[in-house]
Structures are given as structure tokens and as C-alpha cells.
Write an enzyme that holds these catalytic residues in place. Sequence first.
Site, PDB file in Angstrom:
ATOM      1  N   GLY A  82       8.512  -8.245 -11.273  1.00 52.55           N
ATOM      2  CA  GLY A  82       9.334  -7.072 -11.542  1.00 52.55           C
ATOM      3  C   GLY A  82      10.068  -7.145 -12.878  1.00 52.55           C
ATOM      4  CB  THR A  83      11.912  -9.852 -14.606  1.00 50.23           C
ATOM      5  OG1 THR A  83      12.789 -10.073 -13.497  1.00 50.23           O
ATOM      6  CG2 THR A  83      12.664 -10.040 -15.907  1.00 50.23           C
ATOM      7  CD  GLN A 187      14.423  -5.129  -3.373  1.00 48.11           C
ATOM      8  OE1 GLN A 187      14.009  -5.132  -2.217  1.00 48.11           O
ATOM      9  NE2 GLN A 187      14.824  -6.224  -3.990  1.00 48.11           N
ATOM     10  CB  SER A 207       8.168  -8.058  -7.663  1.00 49.41           C
ATOM     11  OG  SER A 207       8.268  -9.447  -7.606  1.00 49.41           O
ATOM     12  CB  CYS A 338      27.211 -16.468  -9.423  1.00 51.20           C
ATOM     13  SG  CYS A 338      28.042 -17.785 -10.270  1.00 51.20           S
TER      14      CYS A 338
HETATM   15  N1  PLP Z   1      13.903  -4.848  -9.783  1.00 51.96           N
HETATM   16  C1  PLP Z   1      14.513  -4.878  -8.594  1.00 51.96           C
HETATM   17  C2  PLP Z   1      15.016  -3.612  -7.986  1.00 51.96           C
HETATM   18  C3  PLP Z   1      14.683  -6.087  -7.927  1.00 51.96           C
HETATM   19  O1  PLP Z   1      15.304  -6.123  -6.753  1.00 51.96           O
HETATM   20  C4  PLP Z   1      14.193  -7.279  -8.529  1.00 51.96           C
HETATM   21  C5  PLP Z   1      14.414  -8.593  -7.887  1.00 51.96           C
HETATM   22  O2  PLP Z   1      15.407  -8.813  -7.224  1.00 51.96           O
HETATM   23  C6  PLP Z   1      13.546  -7.184  -9.767  1.00 51.96           C
HETATM   24  C7  PLP Z   1      13.415  -5.949 -10.366  1.00 51.96           C
HETATM   25  C8  PLP Z   1      12.996  -8.398 -10.452  1.00 51.96           C
HETATM   26  O3  PLP Z   1      11.772  -8.762  -9.853  1.00 51.96           O
HETATM   27  P1  PLP Z   1      11.191 -10.250 -10.035  1.00 51.96           P
HETATM   28  O4  PLP Z   1      12.000 -11.148  -9.175  1.00 51.96           O
HETATM   29  O5  PLP Z   1       9.772 -10.144  -9.583  1.00 51.96           O
HETATM   30  O6  PLP Z   1      11.281 -10.573 -11.478  1.00 51.96           O
END
Ligand code: PLP
Length: 402
Positions: A82-83, A187, A207, A338
Site C-alpha cells: 500500500g505504501t 482497507q 496491500s 507513536c
Molecule cells: N493505506 C492504508 C489505508 C493502510 O491502512 C495502510 C497500512 O496500514 C497502508 C496504506 C500501507 O500499506 P502497507 O502496509 O502495505 O505499506
Amino acid sequence: MASGSGLVSGAVKRVYMDANATTPLLPEVVEAMHPYWMEFFGNASSIHLDGQRARTAVDRAREVLAELFHCHEAEVVFNSGGTEGDNTAIFGLLRPGDHLITTSIEHSAVLQSARRVGGTGGVGVTYVDPEPSGLIDPEAIRAALRPETRLISVMLANNETGVLQPVEEIGRIAAEAGVFFHIDAVQGAGKVPLDVRRIGCHLLSISAHKMHGPKGVGAMFVRRGTPLEPLLVGGSHERRRRAGTENVPGIVGLGKAAELAMKSVEDGTWDRVAGLRDRLEAGVLALSGTGLNGAGSDGKPVARAANTTNLWFDQVEGEALVIALDLKGVAVSGGSACHSGATEPSHVLLAMGLDKARARASLRFSLLKTATDADVDHVLRVVPEAVEKLRAVSPLAARTLG
Ligand code: PLP
């Protein structure tokens, strides 16, 4: 693993209610991945048989993702999660002088990317705030449009409250304005039906580890013709949209997880989970000094992902409650994060209008799709006792009473 999300570790029954942080791999996912570590280890770009076996597996997973998104296989790009998807959408589309519309409740993968392009990148950025319910008003997105707006980025389901955003309406607004639209569906994917054609988005990120697949792998929908610059350059992998040797076992795991997720969307799994979540929520709200984050003006919850509830507990420090529950075998998350050693109240809850104390006094319960009645029973047994104990020693309580 015992049934449901109740893992038994030593003598303490563990109930995992932090599915929005991550989920365990399902046995079918592990089984599907297994041959691709050692037996079929080839590089999917190699032309020999070992390479072609890996390529076939990647192609099969691509077909499944295309089914999940409702797009053409050529519009699926595998990546690290996701990132990376969120970063790619923002860095890959925006240039100096452009304008980005996003929201103040996005995940930090979007927010930090937006801050960077808005800082040194010469991009104008508008952060639209949610209503107190956590919903983004599509008209607020429309009002933020400028002639130079190039991209709108809004999430499908919020990771902290589960609130589902009106992406179809926003998609229509983007189409009318001729603006690109990215959805962070990390999500929402696998919990609600997804159809990129109906939504009309150009980019969408998911993700694997949020849907019982492995960590460090994900995928993006990139609508054909979208002028997206790759974030990673090098080899010509993924039709030159994401360089780097494909993580074949990870992609196979994502494909299997997506296949199982699509079944769960259709077979009533999430209705069952919503029932458990609602029972948990009602049980907690029966305690005095508690409330729901994500309610509309009628006090009822707005549309949410079936597995998530976010609740506040008066006179309780959320972090202390997370630890107290952990000691009782229950894993949840607090309404604060945190950052560099300092605990900051959740930006999502603050944007919804909660004050810092209430945001800090909030907890997120996010159920796995394998959650059971016994899990909810256990949590409802331990929460009242933990809350009562913390309130008894709380300086916040003393201040209120004094
Ligand atoms: N976007 C949302 C809404 C998320 O909840 C998350 C992870 O918590 C991410 C992006 C990031 O995804 P990843 O952990 O695969 O990098």
C-alpha cells in the site's frame, strides 16, 4: 492456531482484534506460495522453463487481481504494498504547478507523499476535512477543485474508523472535472465489492497483508493511458511501470488471498463479522462513559467496513488500556500513534473534531474475518474490568471528580 482469532499462547487465550494492522496468512495462501520458494524459484523474466513457470504463476495472479478490480489484466501492476502504491500515485502523476486534492484522514503513506510534493515539489495541496462522522462530503471535494487540479486521492475505507467513503460520487466529480482519481483501497479491498470501471478511478492501491496475504507485496490498478511515471526505474518489469524482479511467492500469495477475499465478499462472511462487531460494540457501549467514533448526527454509525469499530472510554488513557487488554490476551490498537518516541493523538480522530483527550482515550477494535462469538465473549469479559481498574487509578478521573 485455535479456531477464530483466538490464538493460544502459553496458558493465555489470545484474541487478535487488530486486523486493520495486519492479518495472518490463511493456510491456503501458505500452501499456494510454498512451491515458489524452492521448487519453482525461477526469475519470471527468464526465458527458460524455470523462468516460464514463475511467469505463468505471476500471470495467473494477475488474472485474479483483474477480477478483483474489474479491469483488464494489463492494468494490474504488482508492487511492494500500500505504501508504494500511494507514493506512486502521488509522485508519479504530479508535477510543479499542479494541484492535489486529498483528505486530512488519509493514511500517512498518502499524507507524507502529499506533504513532500506540496513542499519541495511545487504542488498545491488541499486537505479536505471529514464531517464529525468521519465521512468526506463529495461536495467539499468539488468545492476544492481548481483549474490546475490534476489528482484527487481519497481512501475507500478509513483504517482507524472503518468509515467507507463515497468514492463513486467522488469519481463522478473527478470525471466531470477531467481530473485523475486515486483510491487507497488498502482497507476496503476484500471487504466490500470493488469495481474500478463503475467508480471511474484511474489508480487504486491495495496491500496483500491486510487480506490474509503476505507482507511486503501489493498491487495497483493503473487505468490504460494514465500517464504515470514509475517510482522505481531499472528493468522493464511490469510493462515498465515498476522495475524490480517480481516477488513471485508474494504475488502468488496475493493472488490466492484475493481469490479468497472475493469469495468472502459474496458468501456472507462479512455480514457475520458485522454481527460480531455490532455485538462487541453494543457490549462496550453499555458501559458508562463510552461512545462511538464514526456516528452520524442521528447517533447511528455511518457505513463502515464490517470488521471495524472505534470507541472512546472516558477517563482512560487509550495506550494504558491497550496494554491492560494485551495482558489479558486481547490485541487492539489505540487512538494514538507513536511518532519518534512521542505519542500523538490520531490525526483521523482530531480531524473528526475529537479533542486530544478523547482521541487519546479511543481504541480501535478490528476483527479478523475468522473471528468467533467466543472471541467477542472474551473481549466483553475483560474490557469492563480493565476499564474499571484504569479509572480507579486515573488522574483524569480524579480531576473530573475533584
Ligand atoms: N493505506 C492504508 C489505508 C493502510 O491502512 C495502510 C497500512 O496500514 C497502508 C496504506 C500501507 O500499506 P502497507 O502496509 O502495505 O505499506
